[in-house]
Design an enzyme around this catalytic site. Structure first.
Site, short mmCIF file in Angstrom:
data_model
loop_
_atom_site.label_atom_id
_atom_site.label_comp_id
_atom_site.label_asym_id
_atom_site.label_seq_id
_atom_site.Cartn_x
_atom_site.Cartn_y
_atom_site.Cartn_z
N ASP A 131 0.87 -1.17 0.00
CA ASP A 131 0.00 0.00 0.00
C ASP A 131 0.91 1.22 0.00
O ASP A 131 1.63 1.48 0.98
CB ASP A 131 -0.90 -0.01 1.24
CG ASP A 131 -1.89 1.15 1.27
OD1 ASP A 131 -1.68 2.13 0.53
OD2 ASP A 131 -2.86 1.08 2.06
N ALA A 176 1.05 4.49 -9.07
CA ALA A 176 -0.16 4.18 -8.30
C ALA A 176 -1.05 5.42 -8.15
O ALA A 176 -0.56 6.51 -7.85
CB ALA A 176 0.22 3.65 -6.92
N SER A 204 -1.00 13.54 -15.31
CA SER A 204 -2.16 13.43 -16.19
C SER A 204 -2.21 14.65 -17.09
O SER A 204 -1.63 15.69 -16.79
CB SER A 204 -3.46 13.34 -15.37
OG SER A 204 -4.60 13.50 -16.18
N TYR A 221 -9.11 14.93 -8.11
CA TYR A 221 -8.14 14.17 -8.90
C TYR A 221 -7.18 15.11 -9.62
O TYR A 221 -5.95 14.92 -9.59
CB TYR A 221 -8.87 13.29 -9.90
CG TYR A 221 -7.98 12.55 -10.87
CD1 TYR A 221 -7.19 11.50 -10.43
CD2 TYR A 221 -7.94 12.89 -12.22
CE1 TYR A 221 -6.36 10.80 -11.30
CE2 TYR A 221 -7.12 12.21 -13.10
CZ TYR A 221 -6.34 11.17 -12.65
OH TYR A 221 -5.52 10.49 -13.52
N ALA A 258 -6.32 18.07 -8.80
CA ALA A 258 -5.43 18.70 -7.82
C ALA A 258 -4.25 17.80 -7.49
O ALA A 258 -3.10 18.27 -7.38
CB ALA A 258 -6.21 19.04 -6.55
N LYS A 312 -2.97 15.51 -9.47
CA LYS A 312 -2.12 15.40 -10.65
C LYS A 312 -1.27 16.67 -10.84
O LYS A 312 -0.11 16.60 -11.25
CB LYS A 312 -2.98 15.14 -11.88
CG LYS A 312 -3.74 13.83 -11.85
CD LYS A 312 -2.82 12.64 -12.02
CE LYS A 312 -2.75 11.72 -10.86
NZ LYS A 312 -1.91 10.54 -11.09
#
Length: 296
Positions: A65, A93, A163, A176, A178, A180
């Site tokens: 993890d 991840a 991204s 999401y 933020a 990236k």
């Protein structure tokens, strides 16, 4: 810089059980690299590892993890124990979340940052000493490549999966986007900070990818699979992205944009904020049709 010889080098990949991570593991093996894979789903990791071995390369799987620094450190330690070196870290991840900024809870913000952002930091912090040790020649094995004049400046490589929306935030993907953007910023800082050590840093900026990404988004937000809102021209296969990543390992570059039209399109939107606002307003209207009333 001359082309890097990847043969017998070792790459560590987080989030390697599916999607871009799994595709990169296979592409790296086909390029002659040994591969260390980590993720939470060991059964899927083992399936990817078998494909690496089928390519004639060694594979290490590690259930991990990335939000736990101790687990990530144990992963890196296992790599050095198994292979005797680490040449490349690919911090991959992460997951997406489809929800308005207002409706995203504090717990959801913290959770996605723990995985996407802090998971990347945990991997980088754990890997850097191993990368430096390999480059300095203190970690080696009989199967490791010997330094050559062509690769004399090569001292390791960190790749971070950001991204395309790190450049222009997308409605209902605020949390999401933020994470990236934060990953992209960290990659840029690292690139400058590690340049004097000849440790390369590359950020990867995929567009929509045909993988489990959208399924995971749908699972978390309870909606139908959101890939139906992404046109075919705005999606790519994990294998295409993986090929571009491996190409950047051979010839290091600051950023990898698997879609050239997306790169130029986002550059235009960045240069013209009024146009970005118009485009995203229309996209928000499209997405809103598939969201619960409380998010519309």
């Amino acid at each position: 810089m001359p082309r890097i010889d990847l043969h017998n080098r070792v790459i560590a990949i987080t989030g390697a059980s599916s999607g871009i991570g799994a595709a990169t593991a296979i592409a790296a093996a086909q390029a002659g690299m040994d591969v260390a894979l980590c993720a939470r789903r060991l059964d899927k990791l083992n399936a990817v590892a078998q494909r690496v071995r089928d390519s004639g390369r060694r594979a290490l799987t590690f259930q991990c993890d990335v939000t736990d620094p101790a687990q990530v450190q144990a992963f890196i330690d296992a790599i050095v124990a198994e292979f005797g070196r680490l040449d490349v870290l690919y911090a991959n991840a992460g997951y997406g979340l489809l929800k308005s900024v207002e409706e995203t809870t504090d717990a959801e913000y913290r959770e996605i940052f723990e995985t996407n952002f802090y998971g990347t930091l945990n991997a980088v912090r754990a890997a850097l000493p191993a990368l430096r040790s390999t480059a300095d020649g203190r970690a080696s094995s009989s199967r490791s490549p010997k330094p050559s004049p062509d690769n004399s400046r090569y001292r390791g490589h960190i790749v971070i999966c950001s991204s395309a929306i790190s450049e222009v935030a997308v409605p209902f993907f605020g949390a999401y986007a933020a994470t990236k953007s934060a990953q992209d910023s960290i990659a840029g800082s690292l690139r400058a900070e590690l340049a004097h050590e000849n440790i390369f840093v590359t950020s990867v900026h995929p567009i929509g990818t045909k993988s489990e990404f959208f399924q995971e988004v749908a699972r978390r937000d309870g909606q139908g699979e959101m890939s139906s809102n992404t046109p075919d021209f705005a999606t790519q296969t994990p294998e295409h992205v993986a090929r571009r990543i491996v190409a950047s390992l051979r010839r290091p570059r600051a950023e990898v944009w698997p879609s050239v039209p997306a790169r130029w399109g986002l550059a235009l939107l960045t240069a013209l904020p009024w146009l970005a606002a118009l485009v995203m307003r229309k996209y928000a209207a499209k997405l809103r049709k598939n969201l619960p009333a409380k998010q519309s």
